[in-house]
Design a protein around this motif. Structure first.
Motif, mmCIF file in Angstrom:
data_model
loop_
_atom_site.group_PDB
_atom_site.id
_atom_site.type_symbol
_atom_site.label_atom_id
_atom_site.label_comp_id
_atom_site.label_asym_id
_atom_site.label_seq_id
_atom_site.Cartn_x
_atom_site.Cartn_y
_atom_site.Cartn_z
ATOM 1 N N TYR A 93 107.161 -55.747 36.155
ATOM 2 C CA TYR A 93 107.869 -54.952 35.158
ATOM 3 C C TYR A 93 106.949 -53.835 34.668
ATOM 4 N N TYR A 94 107.469 -52.620 34.695
ATOM 5 C CA TYR A 94 106.705 -51.439 34.303
ATOM 6 C C TYR A 94 107.309 -50.807 33.056
ATOM 7 N N CYS A 95 106.441 -50.466 32.140
ATOM 8 C CA CYS A 95 106.837 -49.724 30.946
ATOM 9 C C CYS A 95 106.830 -48.232 31.280
ATOM 10 N N ASN A 96 107.783 -47.520 30.710
ATOM 11 C CA ASN A 96 107.877 -46.081 30.905
ATOM 12 C C ASN A 96 108.048 -45.395 29.556
ATOM 13 N N ALA A 97 107.393 -44.261 29.397
ATOM 14 C CA ALA A 97 107.564 -43.463 28.186
ATOM 15 C C ALA A 97 107.647 -41.993 28.578
ATOM 16 N N VAL A 98 108.561 -41.296 27.930
ATOM 17 C CA VAL A 98 108.723 -39.861 28.153
ATOM 18 C C VAL A 98 108.136 -39.156 26.931
ATOM 19 N N LEU A 99 107.048 -38.434 27.147
ATOM 20 C CA LEU A 99 106.275 -37.864 26.052
ATOM 21 C C LEU A 99 106.296 -36.344 26.077
ATOM 22 N N SER A 100 106.041 -35.766 24.924
ATOM 23 C CA SER A 100 105.757 -34.339 24.862
ATOM 24 C C SER A 100 104.465 -34.131 24.088
#
Length: 121
Positions: A93-100
């Motif tokens: 299981y992989y965590c993902n985050a969309v950042l700016s």
């Protein structure tokens, strides 16, 4: 440098529960969506659940009603409560985050290192 640190994976019997967590750290302006993806041996990575800053949630059909995604914006942390686990949930299981990194800047995808979840029958 941005890091996503996951925890909570492990071995569980079918029907059991596990809770995954993922904390984002480093220097960034904001986090948009966060989510969990998984990859089983010999298969492509697939979306499990995602959640936006506005608390809009999306689930894969295979986990609806069993998994719940949540996030703590103050802690930059996303959680995945997994109930009624099945052997077919076995995967990394992989965590993902969309950042700016600035106001109006582009969104960038970041991934955690992955945590193994194994469900025995």
């Amino acid at each position: 440098q941005v890091q996503l640190v996951e925890s909570g994976g492990g071995l569980m019997q079918a029907g059991g529960s596990l809770n995954l967590s993922c904390a984002a750290s480093g220097r960034f302006f904001s986090i948009n969506a966060m989510g969990w993806y998984r990859q089983a041996p010999g298969k492509q990575r697939e979306m499990v659940a995602t959640i936006t800053t506005g608390d809009s949630r999306n689930y894969a059909d295979s986990v609806k009603g069993r998994f719940t995604i949540s996030r703590d914006n103050a802690k930059n942390t996303v959680y995945l409560q997994m109930n009624s686990l099945k052997p077919e949930d076995t995967a990394v299981y992989y965590c993902n985050a969309v950042l700016s990194f600035r106001v109006g800047g582009p969104m960038v995808n970041y991934w955690g290192q992955g945590t193994q979840v194994t469900v025995s029958s």
